[in-house]
Scaffold this motif. Structure first.
Motif, short mmCIF file in Angstrom:
data_model
loop_
_atom_site.label_atom_id
_atom_site.label_comp_id
_atom_site.label_asym_id
_atom_site.label_seq_id
_atom_site.Cartn_x
_atom_site.Cartn_y
_atom_site.Cartn_z
N ASP A 2 0.87 -1.11 0.15
CA ASP A 2 -0.01 0.17 -0.01
C ASP A 2 1.01 1.12 -0.08
OD1 ASP A 2 -2.23 -1.39 0.04
OD2 ASP A 2 -2.44 -1.51 2.07
N THR A 3 0.70 2.06 -0.85
CA THR A 3 1.25 3.46 -0.79
C THR A 3 0.72 4.34 0.20
OG1 THR A 3 1.22 3.30 -3.33
CG2 THR A 3 1.87 5.27 -2.44
N ALA A 4 1.78 5.02 0.87
CA ALA A 4 1.56 5.81 1.87
C ALA A 4 0.99 7.32 1.42
CB ALA A 4 2.63 6.28 2.91
N THR A 5 0.18 8.09 2.46
CA THR A 5 -0.25 9.20 1.77
C THR A 5 0.90 10.25 1.99
OG1 THR A 5 -0.96 9.90 4.11
CG2 THR A 5 -2.66 8.60 2.83
N ILE A 6 0.72 11.40 1.41
CA ILE A 6 1.60 12.46 1.50
C ILE A 6 2.03 12.64 3.17
CG2 ILE A 6 2.06 15.02 0.86
CD1 ILE A 6 2.41 13.09 -1.32
N ALA A 7 0.64 13.17 3.71
CA ALA A 7 0.91 13.47 5.14
C ALA A 7 1.71 12.62 5.82
CB ALA A 7 -0.53 13.58 5.64
N THR A 8 1.46 11.26 5.61
CA THR A 8 2.37 10.30 6.34
C THR A 8 3.86 10.35 5.92
OG1 THR A 8 0.53 8.73 6.12
CG2 THR A 8 2.48 7.93 6.70
N ILE A 9 4.04 10.42 4.65
CA ILE A 9 5.30 10.45 3.94
C ILE A 9 6.24 11.89 4.72
CG2 ILE A 9 6.80 11.15 1.93
CD1 ILE A 9 4.87 9.13 0.67
N LYS A 10 5.34 12.91 4.70
CA LYS A 10 6.11 14.21 5.19
C LYS A 10 6.22 13.85 6.68
CE LYS A 10 4.49 19.10 5.84
NZ LYS A 10 3.59 19.90 5.74
N LYS A 11 5.47 13.47 7.31
CA LYS A 11 5.92 13.21 8.78
C LYS A 11 6.95 12.22 9.05
CE LYS A 11 3.42 11.30 13.15
NZ LYS A 11 2.25 10.61 13.58
N GLU A 12 6.96 11.13 8.32
CA GLU A 12 8.31 10.41 8.37
C GLU A 12 9.50 10.95 7.94
OE1 GLU A 12 10.18 6.85 9.18
OE2 GLU A 12 7.84 7.28 9.81
N LEU A 13 9.31 11.86 6.83
CA LEU A 13 10.60 12.42 6.42
C LEU A 13 11.18 13.60 7.39
CD1 LEU A 13 10.12 13.33 2.71
CD2 LEU A 13 11.72 11.75 3.60
N GLY A 14 10.28 14.00 8.32
CA GLY A 14 10.62 14.86 9.43
C GLY A 14 11.53 14.14 10.38
N TYR A 15 11.73 12.89 10.56
CA TYR A 15 12.42 12.19 11.51
C TYR A 15 13.99 12.00 10.79
CZ TYR A 15 8.02 11.22 13.70
OH TYR A 15 6.95 11.27 14.29
N TYR A 16 13.92 12.19 9.54
CA TYR A 16 15.33 11.77 8.95
C TYR A 16 16.21 12.97 9.24
CZ TYR A 16 13.42 7.80 6.19
OH TYR A 16 12.89 6.68 5.81
N SER A 17 17.46 12.54 9.18
CA SER A 17 18.75 13.58 9.24
C SER A 17 18.94 14.21 7.87
CB SER A 17 20.03 12.92 9.79
OG SER A 17 20.48 12.04 8.61
#
Length: 158
Positions: A2-17
């Motif tokens: 299943d493809t993640a939503t944009i909001a989920t991807i944005k939230k996850e990218l916030g945790y990346y260095s």
């Protein structure tokens, strides 16, 4: 998968260095040509929109010059390909004024093309559709720009 939503991807990218984000962007760029084109626009062209518009216009000029004008089938196919490319460039920019400029330029190029587009229903409908889309986008611009581009649309309609 299943493809993640944009909001989920944005939230996850916030945790990346920063390094991890760089690696994700580079991997994304390697995956598909359109991703690389979008990153190129965002990194190098977004600061100077006029330069971007000029380069797209040059690409359009080259593409219109390369059209095989022996029969209308080849003309339709080539014009459709040019329009698809222009729409892709418009999507990269997401600037309404850029959209209007490029659509009107496309219509101008199609109008001056030999043999005339008016002899073919598909080309004529494509021309009218792009003019209509330009008009709808012009309505969303500032009043001064609406007047200037409205004059240009009136010239193309007559």
């Amino acid at each position: 998968m299943d493809t993640a939503t944009i909001a989920t991807i944005k939230k996850e990218l916030g945790y990346y260095s920063q390094t991890e984000l760089l690696n994700v962007c580079l991997r994304l760029a390697k995956f598909k040509k359109e991703n690389k084109e979008l990153l190129t626009y965002l990194l190098f062209e977004a600061e100077n929109e006029q330069h971007y518009i000029d380069s797209v216009k040059r690409d359009m000029d080259d593409a219109f010059a390369a059209i095989n004008t022996k029969n209308y089938y080849m003309i339709k196919k080539s014009v459709r390909k040019i329009l698809t490319t222009v729409k892709k460039y418009i999507r990269y920019s997401q600037n309404k004024e850029t959209e209007v400029v490029l659509l009107l330029y496309f219509c101008r190029k199609l109008r001056t093309m030999k043999p005339s587009f008016t002899r073919n229903t598909v080309l004529r409908n494509s021309y009218q559709t792009q003019l209509r889309m330009a008009k709808n986008t012009i309505a969303k611009l500032h009043e001064d720009l609406q007047y200037d581009y409205g004059m240009e649309v009136d010239k193309l309609e007559s």
